[in-house]
Design an enzyme around this catalytic site. Structure first.
Site, PDB file in Angstrom:
ATOM      1  N   VAL A   1     -22.343 -34.615 -24.635  1.00 46.12           N
ATOM      2  CA  VAL A   1     -22.138 -33.551 -25.621  1.00 46.12           C
ATOM      3  C   VAL A   1     -23.381 -33.572 -26.500  1.00 46.12           C
ATOM      4  O   VAL A   1     -23.550 -34.460 -27.332  1.00 46.12           O
ATOM      5  CB  VAL A   1     -20.845 -33.793 -26.431  1.00 46.12           C
ATOM      6  CG1 VAL A   1     -20.714 -32.780 -27.563  1.00 46.12           C
ATOM      7  CG2 VAL A   1     -19.626 -33.719 -25.497  1.00 46.12           C
ATOM      8  N   HIS A   2     -24.286 -32.634 -26.248  1.00 47.37           N
ATOM      9  CA  HIS A   2     -25.627 -32.686 -26.832  1.00 47.37           C
ATOM     10  C   HIS A   2     -25.792 -31.593 -27.875  1.00 47.37           C
ATOM     11  O   HIS A   2     -25.491 -30.429 -27.621  1.00 47.37           O
ATOM     12  CB  HIS A   2     -26.657 -32.490 -25.710  1.00 47.37           C
ATOM     13  CG  HIS A   2     -28.065 -32.809 -26.104  1.00 47.37           C
ATOM     14  ND1 HIS A   2     -28.580 -34.084 -26.054  1.00 47.37           N
ATOM     15  CD2 HIS A   2     -29.066 -32.019 -26.570  1.00 47.37           C
ATOM     16  CE1 HIS A   2     -29.846 -34.068 -26.462  1.00 47.37           C
ATOM     17  NE2 HIS A   2     -30.167 -32.821 -26.787  1.00 47.37           N
TER      18      HIS A   2
ATOM     19  N   GLU B   1     -28.156 -26.875 -34.211  1.00 48.66           N
ATOM     20  CA  GLU B   1     -29.513 -27.346 -34.509  1.00 48.66           C
ATOM     21  C   GLU B   1     -29.544 -28.096 -35.851  1.00 48.66           C
ATOM     22  O   GLU B   1     -28.868 -27.707 -36.821  1.00 48.66           O
ATOM     23  CB  GLU B   1     -30.442 -26.125 -34.525  1.00 48.66           C
ATOM     24  CG  GLU B   1     -31.849 -26.354 -34.956  1.00 48.66           C
ATOM     25  CD  GLU B   1     -32.633 -27.303 -34.070  1.00 48.66           C
ATOM     26  OE1 GLU B   1     -32.920 -28.407 -34.566  1.00 48.66           O
ATOM     27  OE2 GLU B   1     -32.951 -26.956 -32.917  1.00 48.66           O
ATOM     28  N   GLY B   2     -30.309 -29.165 -35.871  1.00 46.93           N
ATOM     29  CA  GLY B   2     -30.526 -29.895 -37.136  1.00 46.93           C
ATOM     30  C   GLY B   2     -29.247 -30.470 -37.721  1.00 46.93           C
ATOM     31  O   GLY B   2     -29.075 -30.461 -38.927  1.00 46.93           O
TER      32      GLY B   2
ATOM     33  N   THR C   1     -33.872 -39.149 -43.134  1.00 45.17           N
ATOM     34  CA  THR C   1     -33.208 -37.919 -42.649  1.00 45.17           C
ATOM     35  C   THR C   1     -31.986 -37.554 -43.498  1.00 45.17           C
ATOM     36  O   THR C   1     -31.722 -36.379 -43.729  1.00 45.17           O
ATOM     37  CB  THR C   1     -32.761 -38.063 -41.174  1.00 45.17           C
ATOM     38  OG1 THR C   1     -32.037 -39.273 -41.024  1.00 45.17           O
ATOM     39  CG2 THR C   1     -33.921 -38.073 -40.238  1.00 45.17           C
TER      40      THR C   1
ATOM     41  N   ASP D   1     -24.459 -34.690 -42.193  1.00 44.58           N
ATOM     42  CA  ASP D   1     -24.150 -34.197 -40.839  1.00 44.58           C
ATOM     43  C   ASP D   1     -23.074 -33.117 -40.946  1.00 44.58           C
ATOM     44  O   ASP D   1     -21.930 -33.416 -41.287  1.00 44.58           O
ATOM     45  CB  ASP D   1     -23.661 -35.378 -39.974  1.00 44.58           C
ATOM     46  CG  ASP D   1     -23.603 -35.026 -38.493  1.00 44.58           C
ATOM     47  OD1 ASP D   1     -23.570 -33.821 -38.156  1.00 44.58           O
ATOM     48  OD2 ASP D   1     -23.585 -35.959 -37.670  1.00 44.58           O
TER      49      ASP D   1
ATOM     50  N   ARG E   1     -22.072 -31.132 -38.451  1.00 44.74           N
ATOM     51  CA  ARG E   1     -21.580 -30.697 -37.142  1.00 44.74           C
ATOM     52  C   ARG E   1     -20.064 -30.795 -37.018  1.00 44.74           C
ATOM     53  O   ARG E   1     -19.432 -31.637 -37.651  1.00 44.74           O
ATOM     54  CB  ARG E   1     -22.208 -31.555 -36.034  1.00 44.74           C
ATOM     55  CG  ARG E   1     -23.671 -31.242 -35.817  1.00 44.74           C
ATOM     56  CD  ARG E   1     -24.290 -32.164 -34.825  1.00 44.74           C
ATOM     57  NE  ARG E   1     -24.364 -33.537 -35.326  1.00 44.74           N
ATOM     58  CZ  ARG E   1     -24.781 -34.558 -34.622  1.00 44.74           C
ATOM     59  NH1 ARG E   1     -25.157 -34.395 -33.370  1.00 44.74           N
ATOM     60  NH2 ARG E   1     -24.836 -35.765 -35.158  1.00 44.74           N
TER      61      ARG E   1
ATOM     62  N   THR F   1     -23.138 -41.408 -25.362  1.00 48.28           N
ATOM     63  CA  THR F   1     -23.492 -41.232 -26.771  1.00 48.28           C
ATOM     64  C   THR F   1     -23.592 -42.581 -27.451  1.00 48.28           C
ATOM     65  O   THR F   1     -22.978 -43.552 -27.005  1.00 48.28           O
ATOM     66  CB  THR F   1     -22.434 -40.373 -27.508  1.00 48.28           C
ATOM     67  OG1 THR F   1     -22.845 -40.198 -28.877  1.00 48.28           O
ATOM     68  CG2 THR F   1     -21.058 -41.007 -27.524  1.00 48.28           C
TER      69      THR F   1
HETATM   70  N1  LIG Z   1     -30.989 -32.412 -40.394  1.00 45.66           N
HETATM   71  C1  LIG Z   1     -31.706 -33.055 -39.487  1.00 45.66           C
HETATM   72  N2  LIG Z   1     -31.310 -32.961 -38.205  1.00 45.66           N
HETATM   73  C2  LIG Z   1     -32.031 -33.625 -37.288  1.00 45.66           C
HETATM   74  C3  LIG Z   1     -33.152 -34.394 -37.620  1.00 45.66           C
HETATM   75  N3  LIG Z   1     -33.666 -34.917 -36.489  1.00 45.66           N
HETATM   76  C4  LIG Z   1     -32.854 -34.488 -35.493  1.00 45.66           C
HETATM   77  N4  LIG Z   1     -31.880 -33.714 -35.960  1.00 45.66           N
HETATM   78  C5  LIG Z   1     -30.766 -33.078 -35.254  1.00 45.66           C
HETATM   79  O1  LIG Z   1     -29.848 -34.074 -34.927  1.00 45.66           O
HETATM   80  C6  LIG Z   1     -29.042 -33.641 -33.838  1.00 45.66           C
HETATM   81  C7  LIG Z   1     -28.880 -34.815 -32.891  1.00 45.66           C
HETATM   82  O2  LIG Z   1     -28.155 -35.768 -33.590  1.00 45.66           O
HETATM   83  P1  LIG Z   1     -28.429 -37.305 -33.546  1.00 45.66           P
HETATM   84  O3  LIG Z   1     -27.970 -37.874 -34.851  1.00 45.66           O
HETATM   85  O4  LIG Z   1     -29.877 -37.576 -33.145  1.00 45.66           O
HETATM   86  O5  LIG Z   1     -27.569 -37.849 -32.380  1.00 45.66           O
HETATM   87  P2  LIG Z   1     -25.996 -37.666 -32.136  1.00 45.66           P
HETATM   88  O6  LIG Z   1     -25.791 -36.386 -31.416  1.00 45.66           O
HETATM   89  O7  LIG Z   1     -25.245 -37.843 -33.419  1.00 45.66           O
HETATM   90  O8  LIG Z   1     -25.648 -38.922 -31.269  1.00 45.66           O
HETATM   91  P3  LIG Z   1     -25.977 -39.221 -29.741  1.00 45.66           P
HETATM   92  O9  LIG Z   1     -24.840 -38.654 -28.963  1.00 45.66           O
HETATM   93  O10 LIG Z   1     -26.067 -40.686 -29.654  1.00 45.66           O
HETATM   94  O11 LIG Z   1     -27.280 -38.524 -29.419  1.00 45.66           O
HETATM   95  C8  LIG Z   1     -29.747 -32.428 -33.255  1.00 45.66           C
HETATM   96  O12 LIG Z   1     -29.039 -31.265 -33.661  1.00 45.66           O
HETATM   97  C9  LIG Z   1     -31.113 -32.460 -33.932  1.00 45.66           C
HETATM   98  O13 LIG Z   1     -31.670 -31.164 -34.115  1.00 45.66           O
HETATM   99  C10 LIG Z   1     -33.541 -34.476 -38.977  1.00 45.66           C
HETATM  100  O14 LIG Z   1     -34.495 -35.140 -39.359  1.00 45.66           O
HETATM  101  N5  LIG Z   1     -32.781 -33.791 -39.862  1.00 45.66           N
END
Ligand SMILES: Nc1nc2c(ncn2[C@@H]2O[C@H](COP(=O)(O)OP(=O)(O)OP(=O)(O)O)[C@@H](O)[C@H]2O)c(=O)[nH]1
Ligand SMILES: [Zn+2]
EC number: 3.5.4.25
Length: 178
Positions: free
Chosen positions: A31-32, A73-74, A95, A107, A109, A130
Site C-alpha cells: 500500500v504505497h 502525496e506528501g 520532516t 501525517d 493520510r 511496510t
Molecule cells: N510531508 C512530507 N511528506 C513526505 C516527506 N518525504 C516523503 N513524504 C511522503 O511520505 C509518504 C511516504 O510515507 P513514509 O513515511 O515514507 O512511509 P510509509 O508509507 O508511512 O511507510 P512504509 O509502508 O514503510 O513505506 C509519501 O506520500 C511521500 O510523498 C517529507 O519530507 N514531508
C-alpha cells in the site's frame, strides 16, 4: 491495472495486480503513498522510489500480488506543500517539524479507500510490505486481515539518513538499523 475514484476526495487511486487471487489465501501487498519526487524523479531525500521498486520486484518474484498506489502525496499535504516542507528541512527542520511549521499534522493520510479497492479485487487477506505499524493498524481497523507485516527496508543513502531516523523516532516506523 484498475482505476478507482475516491468520491470523498476526488482523488484517483490505482491498483496493479499480478496473478489470480483465491479467497482465503493471503496476498503479497504493498500500500504505497504517492511520492512524485521519489517514485518518478529518483529523489534521494526519501526511500519511496526504492521501496516501490522492491515491492514490485517481490510481487513479480512471487508471481502474485497487489500494489495499491494511493494519491496521498506528501503524507497527505500535497506536492507543493511537500516542496515547502523541503525548504524548511533545508533550513534545519526535520520532516515532522516542517509539517508542523506549515500548520499540518505530521501525517494526514487515511486508508479508508483500501477496503473498497481490495473488495473489488476479491482480496481479503494481506501479507503487507511496510515498516509502518500505523498503516497495519489502519487496515486492520477496516477489517482487512493483515496476516503478516513484511519489512521493506531499502533505499538508505547519505541524503535520507535523517528522514529515516525521524520516521523511526517520531513516527513509530520499525527499522532494524536506524
Ligand atoms: N510531508 C512530507 N511528506 C513526505 C516527506 N518525504 C516523503 N513524504 C511522503 O511520505 C509518504 C511516504 O510515507 P513514509 O513515511 O515514507 O512511509 P510509509 O508509507 O508511512 O511507510 P512504509 O509502508 O514503510 O513505506 C509519501 O506520500 C511521500 O510523498 C517529507 O519530507 N514531508
Ligand atoms: Zn518519497
Amino acid at each position: 491495472m484498475h482505476g478507482f475514484e475516491d468520491r470523498a476526495t476526488g482523488k484517483e487511486h490505482l491498483a496493479l495486480t499480478m496473478g489470480e487471487f483465491n479467497t482465503g489465501e493471503p496476498v503479497l501487498a504493498r500500500v504505497h503513498s504517492e511520492c512524485l519526487t521519489g517514485d518518478a524523479l529518483f529523489s534521494m531525500r526519501c526511500d519511496c522510489g526504492a521501496q516501490l521498486q522492491a515491492a514490485l520486484k517481490a510481487i513479480a518474484e512471487a508471481g502474485q500480488g497487489v500494489l495499491l498506489y494511493l494519491r496521498q502525496e506528501g503524507r497527505g499535504i500535497g506536492l507543493l506543500n511537500k516542496v515547502r516542507a523541503y525548504h524548511l528541512q533545508d533550513a534545519g527542520a526535520d520532516t515532522v517539524e516542517a509539517n508542523e511549521q506549515l500548520g499540518f499534522a505530521p501525517d494526514l493520510r487515511t486508508y479508508d479507500m483500501c477496503s473498497p479497492m481490495l473488495n473489488h479485487l476479491g482480496i481479503n487477506k494481506l501479507r503487507l510490505m511496510t515498516n509502518n505499524p500505523r498503516k497495519v493498524e489502519a487496515l486492520r481497523q477496516q477489517d482487512i486481515d493483515v496476516v503478516e507485516r513484511v519489512p521493506l527496508q531499502t533505499g538508505q543513502n547519505p541524503h535520507n539518513e535523517r528522514y529515516l531516523s525521524t520516521k523511526v523516532w517520531k513516527l513509530g516506523h520499525l527499522y532494524n538499523n536506524a
